[in-house]
Design an enzyme around this catalytic site. Sequence first.
Site, PDB file in Angstrom:
ATOM      1  N   ASN A   1       2.003 -10.917   2.454  1.00 14.76           N
ATOM      2  CA  ASN A   1       2.955 -10.160   3.260  1.00 14.76           C
ATOM      3  C   ASN A   1       2.608 -10.419   4.728  1.00 14.76           C
ATOM      4  O   ASN A   1       2.240 -11.538   5.091  1.00 14.76           O
ATOM      5  CB  ASN A   1       2.925  -8.688   2.848  1.00 14.76           C
ATOM      6  CG  ASN A   1       4.193  -7.964   3.215  1.00 14.76           C
ATOM      7  OD1 ASN A   1       5.284  -8.538   3.116  1.00 14.76           O
ATOM      8  ND2 ASN A   1       4.100  -6.738   3.666  1.00 14.76           N
TER       9      ASN A   1
ATOM     10  N   ASP B   1       6.208  -0.366   9.070  1.00 19.84           N
ATOM     11  CA  ASP B   1       6.244  -1.736   8.542  1.00 19.84           C
ATOM     12  C   ASP B   1       5.563  -2.684   9.529  1.00 19.84           C
ATOM     13  O   ASP B   1       4.368  -2.603   9.727  1.00 19.84           O
ATOM     14  CB  ASP B   1       7.709  -2.096   8.238  1.00 19.84           C
ATOM     15  CG  ASP B   1       7.828  -3.294   7.329  1.00 19.84           C
ATOM     16  OD1 ASP B   1       7.008  -4.218   7.451  1.00 19.84           O
ATOM     17  OD2 ASP B   1       8.750  -3.343   6.499  1.00 19.84           O
TER      18      ASP B   1
HETATM   19 CA    CA Z   1       6.561  -6.207   6.647  1.00 19.95          CA
END
Ligand code: CA
Length: 287
Positions: free
Chosen positions: A99, A194
Site C-alpha cells: 500500500n 488515509d
Molecule cells: Ca492509501
Amino acid sequence: MQTQLIFDTKATLGEGPVWSAKSQTLFWIDILEKRIYAGAKIIAQLDKYIGCLSLRPNGTLLTALSDGDGSSSLVNLQVDSSQQSVLATMSESATNRFNDGKCDPAGRFLAGTMAMNESDPTGALYSFDGRQVTKLFGGVTISNGLTWSPDHKTFYYIDTPTRKIQAFDYDLATGQIANPRVAIRIADTLGWPDGMTSDTDGNLWIALWGGAQITKWNPQTGKLLEQIPVPALQTSSCIFGGKDMNELYITSARKGMGEENLKKYPLSGGVFKVETKATGMPTFEFT
Ligand code: CA
C-alpha cells in the site's frame, strides 16, 4: 479555497501522488487497475498491483509491486522500455499487497503492506536503503500515510483503522525509528485517515477516506486547523506541488461506492487541486 478537478480519470483506487519538481509533473497510480499516470496520461500498465512509487534522479521509477500470490517486491521500472529489475523481495503473506509508501529525506524508500481483505493485522512497514530491507514493525492492518517533519526528526504514520496518527523519533542517519506516541486522533464523524503529507510549518495534511475532504492538523497539539471539502467521497492521498509548492494535489477512488454515492459524487476517481497558503515539503527521490 476552491478545490478544482484537474484530471477526470475515474480511477478505481487513485493513490500515491508524487510531485516531480524537475518536470513540474504529478505522477500517481491506480493501485487496483495496476496503472501509473503522469498527469492525465497512463504511462505504464502493469501486470501486478502497484502500492506506491518513487521518482529517481536518473528518470526511472522505484515501484512496490505485489502479484497477489505471495510475491511482493521493490522493482526498478524504466517507463519507456517497460524494463523491470527486482531490487528487493519481501517475505509477505500471499493475501497481502503493498500500500502507501514514499522516500524519506535521505532517499530511503519506506513502504507498507496490508491484507487484501482490509481486516487482518498482517501488514508491516519496511525501509529500503538500496542495499537491504529493514522491517520497521509489523501488526499493521492498513499501512497508509507517512511523512516527515520539516527538521526530518519526526516520522508520522497512519494505520487507517486505528484512526490515529502516530509520531516516532526518526534518525535520518540510520533510518531507525523510536519512541512511538499518538500525535492526532481522528473523530469517527470525519472519515478514515488515509494518505498524508506535511508543510514547512510542520502541519500535516491528511486525506480522509469516506470524508470527502482533506484536513490540516497541528501534530504538536493534535488540533484540527482546516477542512478542505473535495467533491469525491473517498479522498485517498495528497502531495504539494506547483512552482511555488503551494498547490495541493489530491487523489481519490471510486471503489466500493455504490450507485447512490457515485451519483452524488460523480467526479470520484479524479485528481483535484487546491491552492493553499502553505508551502509543502518536497517529494523526496530514491537515491
Ligand atoms: Ca492509501
